[in-house]
Design a protein around this motif. Structure first.
Motif: not given
Length: 199
Positions: A87-95
């Protein structure tokens, strides 16, 4: 016949195109490098069934690819540790962005610093009364009428914390993934590194 004045510019363009053709997206491989140069996947265990996973791409790796590889690595970690779903609890994509400056080296300083093909390097612009804008600096730019090309280069890094579990994934949780199905469906679109080569 090509005017000799334009030959340096044509050589620079040809060199740039050749370098661009060689550039390929980051393959699915363990992370190498640090900071802005970091590329590849990494993971660490936080608790018995909780992990932090990330994937960093180079400047020609799309955001979509980076996020796909993150999911693929999360599924791998899940199965490697003996679990079935995550399960994805915390997800982020950073540039991450940086500015690259190219001085073409025209002017009294001659053209280029690397075998006459120019190079990337710091460069400054200044105004010369009666002559207009000129450039100074760069690798081989020198003083004079150099021209500077400034561009922004983006790289993406996707990060997530996952909680792994055994048995079927929770049917009512949209953040839950069956690890084997992720491997089966996402795997064909994952570019593995060439044998003996890491990027």
């Amino acid at each position: 016949m090509t005017d000799r004045r334009f030959r340096p510019a044509l050589l620079a363009i040809a060199s740039t195109l050749a370098l661009a053709a060689c550039a390929t997206p980051t393959p699915f491989t363990p992370a190498t490098g640090q900071g802005y140069s970091r590329a590849g996947y990494a993971d660490e265990q936080i608790e018995a069934n909780r992990f932090r996973v990330s994937f960093s791409g180079n400047s020609v790796t799309s955001r979509e690819t980076v996020e796909r590889y993150l999911l693929f690595r999360a599924a791998q970690v899940t199965l490697e540790r003996g679990f079935d779903h995550f399960m994805l609890i915390d997800r982020d994509t950073e540039r991450r962005s940086r500015t690259q400056i190219m001085d073409n080296g025209f002017g009294p300083g001659g053209f280029g610093g690397f075998g006459g093909f120019g190079g990337w390097g710091p460069s400054w612009r200044f105004f010369q009364p009666g002559f207009g804008w000129g450039g100074w600096g760069g690798w081989g730019g020198g003083f004079g009428g150099g021209m500077t090309d400034i561009r922004q280069i983006d790289r993406y890094e996707a990060m997530a914390e996952i909680i792994t579990g055994r048995g079927p994934k929770p049917a009512d949780n949209v953040r839950a993934f069956d690890a084997r199905q992720v491997i089966e469906n996402v795997g064909p679109n994952v570019m593995m590194p060439e044998p003996g080569r890491r990027r």
